[in-house]
Design an enzyme around this catalytic site. Structure first.
Site, PDB file in Angstrom:
ATOM      1  N   GLY A  69      42.473  41.084  26.681  1.00  0.00           N
ATOM      2  CA  GLY A  69      41.766  40.106  27.595  1.00  0.00           C
ATOM      3  C   GLY A  69      41.165  40.923  28.822  1.00  0.00           C
ATOM      4  CB  CYS A  96      45.000  45.044  24.705  1.00  0.00           C
ATOM      5  SG  CYS A  96      44.058  45.930  26.208  1.00  0.00           S
ATOM      6  CE1 TYR A  97      46.758  40.152  31.294  1.00  0.00           C
ATOM      7  CE2 TYR A  97      46.625  38.220  29.643  1.00  0.00           C
ATOM      8  CZ  TYR A  97      46.747  38.480  30.819  1.00  0.00           C
ATOM      9  OH  TYR A  97      47.185  37.678  32.021  1.00  0.00           O
ATOM     10  CG  HIS A 183      41.967  46.887  21.688  1.00  0.00           C
ATOM     11  ND1 HIS A 183      41.703  45.441  21.844  1.00  0.00           N
ATOM     12  CD2 HIS A 183      41.802  47.438  22.787  1.00  0.00           C
ATOM     13  CE1 HIS A 183      41.643  45.218  23.081  1.00  0.00           C
ATOM     14  NE2 HIS A 183      41.854  46.366  23.703  1.00  0.00           N
ATOM     15  CD  GLU A 185      41.340  44.172  18.694  1.00  0.00           C
ATOM     16  OE1 GLU A 185      42.478  44.836  18.389  1.00  0.00           O
ATOM     17  OE2 GLU A 185      41.204  43.762  19.652  1.00  0.00           O
ATOM     18  CG  ASP A 241      24.857  27.999   8.465  1.00  0.00           C
ATOM     19  OD1 ASP A 241      25.124  28.982   7.684  1.00  0.00           O
ATOM     20  OD2 ASP A 241      24.573  27.790   9.766  1.00  0.00           O
ATOM     21  CE  LYS A 380      24.504  32.349   9.158  1.00  0.00           C
ATOM     22  NZ  LYS A 380      23.841  31.094   9.537  1.00  0.00           N
TER      23      LYS A 380
END
Ligand code: XMP
Length: 524
Positions: A69, A96-97, A183, A185, A241, A380
């Site tokens: 964050g 991280c944060y 990070h 990710e 969708d 998605k």
């Protein structure tokens, strides 16, 4: 849809999966982490930072990840979390944060060391650890931080460090608490995915069962449980969708599903036929194809203001849908193609209203349907994968977005049948050339716009006075921002010469080179 039930098939379907909660301490980071967890075939759910330990327990997670964050743990508006979260009894990974928050909350020391680290950074693994045991002792990781943990809390061992972060990673194995300053990710941390997988599989004992196949199985089961032997209706637009939602419900309850496809006459060339062919002929869905072109064009006659067009289309859609639905009085359920990002973002959006987007699936307040939302837990890309697994054709699964009000917001000024035909003809050439050049999937959207003006040209020996056509092609990740696409000149040339040769009402072609902001993707 105030009267609708909160219960949805999608929600119920996730009960059997191992679930990891991602506490959102900065939205852009949380979403990416959640996606990485799912890519490791473990269900992730993003939860707000003020979630209580009791609420966490109620969701029965097998692990918790605290996202990164933007804040500092010492700033006045620092995000905090319920410290009981560390006592829930499931492993926690702070990133991280989240790593700093973990250290700060449990008695470690976080300081502004003066040596901030941004970007690629060399990390050294120190000693034995759960997260790094199969990874190389030295690796590159992606950092983005000002503060650093300089002393780990009691009970933790330091498991990695960098030049600027003495405690770049730490863990308390006994309590199942882990922190990493970098990070894992992002793709710039090459071994990050493995580290996350070690947390999921080794620390949390997760079973990798969140696969497209099992998503479909569980979802089908849940839809059957919700609907029983009753009837269910679905507003089908042909977009990815609503199509995937309809295909899932069809798989679950077959002929109990009735799809309503409202053709408002503002569709592109061949679109209605494609929906018919896919759903009626291939999937054998009960399809009510409402040909409402006259009704829409009458309502739009003489209307030139973009917002009025949108409102009229939205309202007319609802009236048409209501008329059809009124005849299906024994149908208590309604399928909606709501996605997970819609759920995460709802209630947090306070952006200024630029355009009143009309979702053609949007329905009147006073309809007493119970919603069936089989996609409400999916991103998605997962929806697309499920669509492929269900056998939907690539033209539907990989379709570029198309706005609910259709060509009406790509024709500036009055909407007439004649102008719709002109735009349809030009638009299908644009899409053909985009496909031929292999650019369709790279472009977020590519289409034509018909302005109100006419310009002078010369064709053969004669003067022409006809419309110009604007080509709009953009790249984007989420339509919030977009850039004009650098479509190669030869592709633009092919479009231009074909449009001018094949559509007699057009004598000039222009390319829109505006990004969003300050322009928007659509012209109206
Ligand atoms: P703008 O023009 O605001 O569009 O940059 C962003 C994205 O939204 C689509 N769009 C709509 N979709 N109903 C929809 O379902 C609408 O009224 C609508 N208006 C714009 C647009 O095509 C782009 O993908």
């Amino acid at each position: 849809m105030s009267a609708a039930s909160e219960v949805s098939a999608g929600q119920a379907s996730t009960g059997d999966f191992d679930r990891v909660l991602v506490v959102d301490l900065g939205a852009q980071y949380a979403q990416l982490i959640a996606r990485r967890v799912r890519e490791a075939h473990v269900l992730s759910e993003i939860v707000p930072r003020d979630i209580t330990a009791e609420e966490v327990k109620a969701r029965k997670p097998i692990g918790i990840i605290l996202s990164g964050g933007p804040a500092s743990v010492y700033s006045d508006n620092a995000y905090g979390i319920d410290s009981e979260l560390f006592e829930v009894g499931v492993p926690v990974l702070g990133i991280c944060y989240g790593h700093q928050l973990l250290a700060h909350s449990l008695g470690g020391t976080v300081e502004r060391t003066g040596s901030a680290e941004y970007g690629k950074t060399a990390l050294d693994v120190v000693g034995d650890s759960v997260l790094f045991s199969s990874l190389p002792p030295r690796q590159d990781v992606w950092m983005s931080h000002g503060d650093a943990v300089v002393a780990a809390p009691d009970g933790f061992s330091v498991t990695a460090s960098t030049a600027g972060s003495p405690v770049a990673a730490m863990e308390n194995r006994e309590k199942g608490l882990f922190g990493v300053q970098f990070h894992p990710e992002v793709i710039h941390t090459p071994r990050g995915t493995e580290l996350l997988q070690r947390f999921l599989y080794e620390a949390c004992g997760a079973r990798p069962t969140w696969t497209h196949h099992s998503i479909i199985e569980k979802s089908v089961e849940a839809i059957r449980g919700q609907i029983g032997d009753q009837k269910v209706i679905c507003g089908l637009s042909g977009g990815v969708d609503s199509s995937v939602a309809a295909a899932l419900v069809q798989k679950a309850v077959g002929s109990q599903l009735i799809c309503i496809f409202v053709d408002h006459g503002l569709l592109r060339s061949g679109e209605a036929e494609q929906v018919e062919a896919t759903f009626r002929d291939t999937f054998h869905v009960n399809l009510i194809h409402v040909k409402a072109e006259d009704r829409f064009l009458e309502a739009l006659a003489g209307v030139t203001d973009p917002e009025s067009k949108r409102k009229i289309i939205g309202e007319t859609f609802i009236r048409v849908f209501e008329d059809v639905a009124a005849e299906l009085t024994d149908t208590p359920f309604l399928v909606q193609g709501t996605l997970y990002p819609d759920i995460i973002e709802s209630g947090t959006k306070d952006a200024a209203k630029i355009k009143s987007h009309h979702n053609v699936g949007g329905l009147p307040e006073d309809m007493q349907f119970e919603l069936v939302e089989p996609l409400r837990d999916l991103f998605k890309d997962e929806v697309r994968a499920v669509g492929e697994e269900l056998g939907l054709p690539p033209e539907i699964v990989w379709r570029q977005p198309f706005p609910g009000p259709g060509l009406a917001i790509r024709i500036i000024g009055d909407i007439t049948r004649e102008r719709l035909d002109i735009l349809r003809a030009a638009d299908s050439i644009i899409l053909e050339e985009v496909r031929r050049a292999g650019l369709y999937n790279e472009l977020w959207q590519s289409f034509g716009v018909l302005p109100l003006i006419k310009t002078v040209g010369v064709q053969g020996d004669g003067r022409t006075y006809a419309h110009p056509l604007i080509i709009r092609a953009v790249t984007s990740d989420d339509a919030m921002t977009a850039d004009w696409a650098r479509v190669p000149y030869d592709v633009l040339e092919a479009m231009s010469s074909r449009i001018i040769n094949e559509v007699p009402e057009i004598n000039r072609v222009a390319y829109d080179i505006s990004s969003k902001p300050p322009a928007t993707i659509e012209w109206e």
